[in-house]
Design an enzyme around this catalytic site. Structure first.
Site, PDB file in Angstrom:
ATOM      1  N   SER A 155     -26.711 -22.591 -28.679  1.00  0.00           N
ATOM      2  CA  SER A 155     -27.746 -22.128 -29.604  1.00  0.00           C
ATOM      3  C   SER A 155     -28.602 -21.002 -29.055  1.00  0.00           C
ATOM      4  O   SER A 155     -29.348 -20.382 -29.825  1.00  0.00           O
ATOM      5  CB  SER A 155     -28.647 -23.300 -30.010  1.00  0.00           C
ATOM      6  OG  SER A 155     -27.993 -24.126 -30.941  1.00  0.00           O
ATOM      7  N   GLU A 191       0.803  -1.225   0.000  1.00  0.00           N
ATOM      8  CA  GLU A 191       0.000   0.000   0.000  1.00  0.00           C
ATOM      9  C   GLU A 191       0.835   1.274   0.000  1.00  0.00           C
ATOM     10  O   GLU A 191       0.393   2.301  -0.499  1.00  0.00           O
ATOM     11  CB  GLU A 191      -0.941   0.005   1.212  1.00  0.00           C
ATOM     12  CG  GLU A 191      -2.082  -0.979   1.112  1.00  0.00           C
ATOM     13  CD  GLU A 191      -3.032  -0.670  -0.038  1.00  0.00           C
ATOM     14  OE1 GLU A 191      -3.333   0.516  -0.276  1.00  0.00           O
ATOM     15  OE2 GLU A 191      -3.460  -1.628  -0.717  1.00  0.00           O
TER      16      GLU A 191
END
Length: 709
Positions: free
Chosen positions: A362, A99
């Site tokens: 499909s 950080e």
């Protein structure tokens, strides 16, 4: 003759530079003085260290269903406050490395990090991204305690002032202690002790290096890297943390290599239920809807408790053993009435309804036929089911046979692959992809010929949204889950406003595609989805039966169902017309029970050969022959198997009842289609593909059995 000096001689360039330097120096000194004064004022107003330790953070959120009942109450969880001396060194080193690696050197802001972020911002100019990566641990602490996450220049400036003031008032060790005990790690956990207990089921005082890397990796994006939501993402992020720690000199290469993150044991989730799939998805949107609040809030959602219960039951009852299932149900305006992201939220909170990207098979043909109808085709346009070759790609039907002369309605109802490929080639594969994106498919789509058979990955919620837009007569549908947000006292903070103005296709296009979808349920691949009232929908099955889909709508509700394994392995017997269609029917019977049945705008009149007085006239009793509704009838006792190289899909056999299917290729003219009533919208003039299309599809393909290159 003497020359007099010119009294108006222009100042030299050096004179101008000296003047500018003086002005700049004065401005800088004035700004520095103002900054010092602002920092001193902020220092004087800061609470003491002990006061900051005792002040809570986070807020309580009550999530309400559409009927106002509270479905879940969420709030912050806190563990024990750990003094800096009791926090394991691996945890402190991991957090600082990932950080803010210059934490012990900067005065609260990191000029190097700010310059790097500014440079990245210049390079990405026009992308609409915020400057990121410049916030130090001290700045994050200031934002978490005193400010909101709303991004603005004013907030950023106050954040910088507070960070400088905090550095002047507290030691580095005090700042790190406050940060580690106050930062949010996701899942309602504030502070490392709460995070350790939630994710590893023990106190943070015993965190090892692997666990520390996982926790440190959460701060960047708690919901995305949560180990209980996506273990693989959390592990990948922890590997990055270990690499950063090694690069920063916090650990040695041997220490990093000794960690096996895959063996880190995670605590199981407790006391959860299926509705949490929905609340996780909906609450993630709060940051974009309302400013961060400290006070308790009520989030009023679209979820229908009855439908949600029915959706959970339908997935649990119908998903094949070893497979997962997901379901999304949308109302006319996009309101999410039910959402199930898996069979069991306790064992996996990964939301397969909104996050998983799988091939639709499909079901993707919806966009092929939308493009065809928009280009001028009609449901009764004659086509020929025959072998076809497109650049070396030769799609086949799942029963390895061809029906010859049929019409578009029949081709769609029985999911004939060769006809879909022909249509895709005629209208253009780019056009099909554009149609899918137009209807809300947000994933990347390939434009290879096989894309018409659903070979690109999509999300269930996007596919459901597309079918809902067809049900809405071509008007765009945007799924939403939050109706309004109020304070506990009832003050309105946000209210959803619908946008009904975006038309995707003309109403007659949506009506004709609805005709096709209704036929698929009435006589084609999706007969298992019948519920005793008008239903329109489409099945989908991918090669080797890895994914099964059913999407459809009735009486204002559109629902999409997906089933398959998370590892994409074959699931025996999984076809869209079977388990997914049955799950859809089980859910819809409950979902529309109190709604009036609504006929569709177009009535389906079937061709003559499908309206025989004796349902068994063509193929005998239902048990005498195998019918594969995703293709055409196959030989008795021979079920076609998927071949991924062929680009076609085998599909579900009819669950019950007689099989209605077009005849196989026979000499003579094609069967005549019965005339049908056309809605008013369909009577207007439309562009037509005309003879070019018909000539393009009626020519037989040569070398039908030629292998693909």
């Amino acid at each position: 003759m003497s020359t007099k000096p010119n009294p108006r001689k222009k100042p030299s360039r050096m004179g101008w530079l000296r003047t500018l330097f003086k002005i700049g120096l004065f401005t800088a000194l004035a700004g520095l003085g103002a900054l010092v004064i602002a920092v001193l004022i902020a220092m004087a107003s800061l609470p003491g260290f002990e006061e900051l330790k005792s002040s809570p953070n986070g807020q309580t959120v009550r999530v309400r269903a559409a009927d106002g009942s509270v479905i879940v109450a969420l709030g912050p969880s806190y563990g024990d406050w750990l003094p800096i001396a009791q926090i394991p060194d691996p945890m402190k080193k991991a957090m600082v490395a990932v950080e803010d690696r210059r934490f012990y050197m900067h005065p609260g802001i990191d000029p190097i990090g700010m310059a790097r972020a500014a440079w990245v911002g210049i390079q990405r100019k026009g992308e609409g991204r915020r400057l990121q990566g410049a916030s130090t641990i001290t700045q994050q602490l200031a934002r978490n305690i005193f400010l909101t996450n709303a991004y603005s220049f004013g907030r950023k400036f106050r954040e910088v002032i507070l960070a400088l003031a905090i550095e002047r008032k507290f030691s580095k060790e005090q700042i790190l202690e406050l940060y580690l005990n106050r930062v949010y790690f996701g899942g309602g956990a504030y502070g490392i002790d709460a995070a350790a207990r939630k994710f590893f089921d023990h106190s943070a005082t015993t965190l090892n290096l692997g666990e520390s890397a996982i926790i440190a990796g959460l701060v960047k994006a708690p919901s995305h890297y949560s180990p209980t939501a996506d273990r693989e993402a959390a592990i990948d992020r922890a590997k990055v943390v270990l690499e950063v720690m090694q690069d920063a000199g916090a650990i040695t290469p041997s220490e990093a290599g000794a960690i096996d993150l895959d063996k880190v044991r995670l605590a199981p989730e407790r006391d959860q239920n299926a509705v949490r799939y929905f609340t996780d998805w909906a609450l993630a949107q709060l940051d974009d809807l309302v400013d961060e609040q400290v006070q308790p809030i009520d989030v009023w959602t679209t979820i229908d408790p009855v439908m949600q219960k029915a959706a959970d039951a339908a997935i649990r009852a119908n998903a094949p053993p070893g497979a997962q299932g997901a379901l999304v149900a949308l109302d006319r305006d996009g309101a999410v009435r039910a959402m199930v992201g898996g069979r069991d939220y306790v064992s996996s909170i990964y939301n397969r309804a909104t996050q998983a990207e799988r091939q639709p098979g499909s079901a993707f043909k919806l966009f092929v036929y939308l493009a065809a109808m928009e280009a001028g085709m009609k449901p009764d346009t004659p086509v020929t089911d025959e072998p076809i070759d497109i650049g070396g790609w030769s799609p086949r039907n799942s029963n390895r046979e061809y029906a010859g002369a049929i019409d578009i309605r029949t081709a769609f109802a029985f999911s004939v692959n060769t006809v879909a490929a022909k249509i895709g080639q005629q209208v253009g594969f780019d056009t099909v992809a554009d149609m899918a994106h137009r209807f809300g498919i947000g994933t990347k789509l390939n434009t290879h010929p096989s894309m018409v058979l659903g070979t690109s990955d999509v999300r269930l919620i996007d596919m459901t949204r597309a079918f809902a837009a067809v049900a809405r007569k071509g008007v765009a549908v945007v799924p939403y889950g939050i109706v309004k947000v109020t304070t506990a006292k009832g003050d309105l903070l946000y209210e959803h406003r619908a946008d009904d103005n975006r038309v995707l296709v003309a109403p007659w296009v949506a009506a004709e595609v609805t005709d096709l979808l209704q036929t698929a349920v009435n006589t084609g691949t999706a007969r298992a989805a019948q519920i005793g009232r008008p239903v329109a929908g489409k099945t989908g099955t991918t090669s080797s039966n890895k994914d099964g889909w059913f999407l459809g709508f009735s009486s204002g509700i559109t629902a999409g169902v997906w089933m398959g394994r998370d590892d994409a392995k074959t699931v025996g017997g999984l076809q869209g017309g079977r388990a997914p269609a049955r799950a859809f029917a089980d859910f819809m019977r409950v979902a529309v029970a109190k709604r009036p049945a609504e006929p569709f705008e177009t009535q389906v009149t079937l061709p003559e050969f499908q309206i025989e007085p004796d349902d068994e006239a063509f193929f005998g009793a239902p048990d005498d022959s195998f019918t594969n509704p995703e293709g055409l009838p196959a030989d008795q006792g021979i079920e076609p198997q998927a071949d991924p190289e062929d680009g076609f899909e085998p599909q579900a056999a009819a669950p019950t009842g007689p099989a209605a299917a077009p005849p196989r290729v026979q000499p003579g003219p094609p069967p005549a289609a019965q005339p049908r009533a056309q809605p008013a919208q369909q009577q207007q003039q439309r562009p037509s593909l005309g003879s070019d299309f018909l000539s393009g599809i009626d020519q037989p393909r040569r070398n039908a059995d030629r292998p693909r290159p």
